[in-house]
Write a protein that holds these residues in place. Structure first.
Motif, PDB file in Angstrom:
ATOM      1  N   SER A   1      39.819  38.716   7.965  1.00  0.00           N
ATOM      2  CA  SER A   1      39.471  37.565   7.146  1.00  0.00           C
ATOM      3  C   SER A   1      38.981  36.419   8.000  1.00  0.00           C
ATOM      4  O   SER A   1      38.008  35.740   7.658  1.00  0.00           O
ATOM      5  N   THR A   2      39.653  36.186   9.138  1.00  0.00           N
ATOM      6  CA  THR A   2      39.236  35.108  10.030  1.00  0.00           C
ATOM      7  C   THR A   2      37.855  35.377  10.599  1.00  0.00           C
ATOM      8  O   THR A   2      37.004  34.485  10.682  1.00  0.00           O
TER       9      THR A   2
ATOM     10  N   GLU B   1      46.453  38.569  -6.528  1.00  0.00           N
ATOM     11  CA  GLU B   1      46.592  39.125  -5.181  1.00  0.00           C
ATOM     12  C   GLU B   1      45.266  39.041  -4.425  1.00  0.00           C
ATOM     13  O   GLU B   1      45.235  38.670  -3.244  1.00  0.00           O
ATOM     14  N   GLN B   2      44.170  39.386  -5.093  1.00  0.00           N
ATOM     15  CA  GLN B   2      42.866  39.337  -4.430  1.00  0.00           C
ATOM     16  C   GLN B   2      42.486  37.909  -4.057  1.00  0.00           C
ATOM     17  O   GLN B   2      41.930  37.664  -2.986  1.00  0.00           O
TER      18      GLN B   2
ATOM     19  N   SER C   1      42.899  27.116   0.424  1.00  0.00           N
ATOM     20  CA  SER C   1      44.267  27.036  -0.088  1.00  0.00           C
ATOM     21  C   SER C   1      44.957  25.739   0.334  1.00  0.00           C
ATOM     22  O   SER C   1      45.872  25.275  -0.338  1.00  0.00           O
TER      23      SER C   1
ATOM     24  N   LEU D   1      44.452  42.525   8.278  1.00  0.00           N
ATOM     25  CA  LEU D   1      43.729  41.832   7.217  1.00  0.00           C
ATOM     26  C   LEU D   1      43.457  40.388   7.611  1.00  0.00           C
ATOM     27  O   LEU D   1      42.361  39.858   7.397  1.00  0.00           O
ATOM     28  N   LYS D   2      44.442  39.733   8.232  1.00  0.00           N
ATOM     29  CA  LYS D   2      44.267  38.343   8.622  1.00  0.00           C
ATOM     30  C   LYS D   2      43.170  38.212   9.667  1.00  0.00           C
ATOM     31  O   LYS D   2      42.342  37.306   9.622  1.00  0.00           O
TER      32      LYS D   2
ATOM     33  N   ASP E   1      46.702  41.559 -10.245  1.00  0.00           N
ATOM     34  CA  ASP E   1      45.746  42.074  -9.263  1.00  0.00           C
ATOM     35  C   ASP E   1      44.741  40.998  -8.863  1.00  0.00           C
ATOM     36  O   ASP E   1      44.351  40.894  -7.697  1.00  0.00           O
TER      37      ASP E   1
ATOM     38  N   THR F   1      44.538  35.474  -3.396  1.00  0.00           N
ATOM     39  CA  THR F   1      45.399  35.054  -2.287  1.00  0.00           C
ATOM     40  C   THR F   1      44.875  35.550  -0.948  1.00  0.00           C
ATOM     41  O   THR F   1      44.986  34.864   0.074  1.00  0.00           O
ATOM     42  N   LYS F   2      44.259  36.732  -0.936  1.00  0.00           N
ATOM     43  CA  LYS F   2      43.753  37.318   0.309  1.00  0.00           C
ATOM     44  C   LYS F   2      42.310  36.902   0.620  1.00  0.00           C
ATOM     45  O   LYS F   2      41.778  37.261   1.665  1.00  0.00           O
ATOM     46  N   ASP F   3      41.700  36.177  -0.287  1.00  0.00           N
ATOM     47  CA  ASP F   3      40.291  35.806  -0.140  1.00  0.00           C
ATOM     48  C   ASP F   3      40.131  34.771   0.977  1.00  0.00           C
ATOM     49  O   ASP F   3      40.605  33.638   0.847  1.00  0.00           O
ATOM     50  N   PRO F   4      39.452  35.106   2.079  1.00  0.00           N
ATOM     51  CA  PRO F   4      39.324  34.169   3.207  1.00  0.00           C
ATOM     52  C   PRO F   4      38.386  33.001   2.929  1.00  0.00           C
ATOM     53  O   PRO F   4      38.413  32.011   3.665  1.00  0.00           O
TER      54      PRO F   4
END
Length: 351
Positions: free
Chosen positions: A6-7, A229-230, A239, A2-3, A226, A232-235
């Motif tokens: 996202s990058t 969580e989304q 942050s 996932l990382k 939910d 937090t994962k949003d590239p």
């Protein structure tokens, strides 16, 4: 995995949004328009690459997202909304709002503001005047595309502050049929606790480029796990915020609060949640005290509402109120939670 994805996604988006020699204005990708599909209601953020863009007056191309009835598919919208996203966010934050409004034949456009999302200048603070000028340009471009449809301006948090400043311009007011301010960011620096003012003053003068990491939310912008969580994962969401950006948004909020004193006679709907921990009750209290007593604005107070009113468990109620206002700015909102200036002050200024 996932990382890495996202990058890669972020890298592609930033490359896409660099300065361009294209003509200024809205540039839409025709294949995307013709093949667009309805959006799922549960989707709360969207960060995939988009080929739509808006080229600002200085040649900066910024990612543009649009949802809803498209003239290219011979579908004329009943109304059009220009969305202005919040601090550290991006245009994809409007996807759930768009999914709800599309059901009423309302189209929604939003772009990644410079310094945010997939813009080439991320994560630099672009300046308040630059953000406001870009928003005015986007609004004019959208009005040119839809000269005959009702056009509304919607600002989320920082976007609400930008919208308030836009309304100080007579040409802007003349282009729109209404404004929706969702949890507008009006927490002026002068109204913050002394220790926050002091820390910001020192930081701006000693380490303006320093990034303040926040691995997890210190306060809750929503009650939906939910959604958290989304996000937090949003590239595309920032942050690690630079100190100068915190100073910039603080100054923007102060100017927006002052602008609220002269909110023009354009239909305006102000939405605020009782559980908002980002723009605290004392800041909202000051906003309602600042608003003109006899203006063409209305307010809705959601006792259980969080700062992300469009991304919390009660959002369907908010969406219905938005749609009702867009269809008839004088009609009663379905939630029946509209409050007067005096009621809002009583609710917020005693906490």
């Amino acid at each position: 995995m996932l990382k890495k994805f996202s990058t890669l996604a972020l890298g592609l988006c930033v490359l896409f949004s660099a300065a361009t020699s294209e003509a200024a204005g809205i540039s839409l990708d025709q294949p995307q328009l013709l093949s667009e599909r309805p959006l799922p209601d549960a989707q709360v953020t969207e960060y995939g690459l988009t080929h739509h863009r808006i080229v600002m007056a200085d040649g900066m191309a910024l990612p543009l997202r649009r949802w809803g009835p498209a003239p290219e598919r011979k579908a004329v919208p009943n109304a059009v909304v220009l969305g202005v996203h919040g601090f550290n966010d991006h245009a994809g934050s409007f996807v759930s709002t768009a999914a709800a409004l599309n059901q009423y034949g309302i189209a929604l456009y939003a772009w990644d503001q410079r310094g945010f999302g997939a813009s080439a200048t991320r994560p630099e603070w672009p300046g308040t005047d630059e953000l406001v000028d870009d928003a005015r340009f986007a609004l004019a471009a959208l009005r040119a595309r839809y000269p005959d449809q009702p056009l509304f301006l919607m600002g989320l948090s920082m976007g609400g502050a930008i919208a308030a400043l836009m309304l100080q311009d007579a040409d802007t007011v003349g282009r729109i049929d209404g404004v929706i301010l969702v949890g507008p960011a009006v927490w002026a620096r002068s109204k913050m606790p002394w220790y926050q003012q002091g820390a910001l003053w020192v930081g701006e003068r000693t380490a303006p480029n320093m990034k303040l990491a926040r691995p997890a939310f210190a306060i809750d912008p929503t009650d939906d796990p939910d959604v958290l969580e989304q996000i937090t994962k949003d590239p595309l969401r920032i942050s690690d915020t630079r100190v100068d950006s915190i100073g910039g948004i603080s100054n923007l909020m102060g100017r927006a609060l002052t602008a609220m004193q002269q909110l023009p006679s354009v239909p305006s709907l102000i939405l605020y949640g009782g559980e908002d921990e980002i723009i605290p009750p004392e800041a909202a209290c000051e906003m309602f005290r600042t608003l003109p007593e006899h203006g063409h604005w209305r307010a809705v107070y959601y006792p259980d509402g969080y700062h992300m009113l469009t991304r919390y468990t009660g959002s369907p109620v908010v969406f219905k109120d938005m749609a009702a206002f867009i269809q008839d700015s004088e009609a009663q909102v379905p939630s029946e939670q509209e409050v007067s200036r005096e009621q809002a002050i009583s609710l917020l200024c005693q906490q």
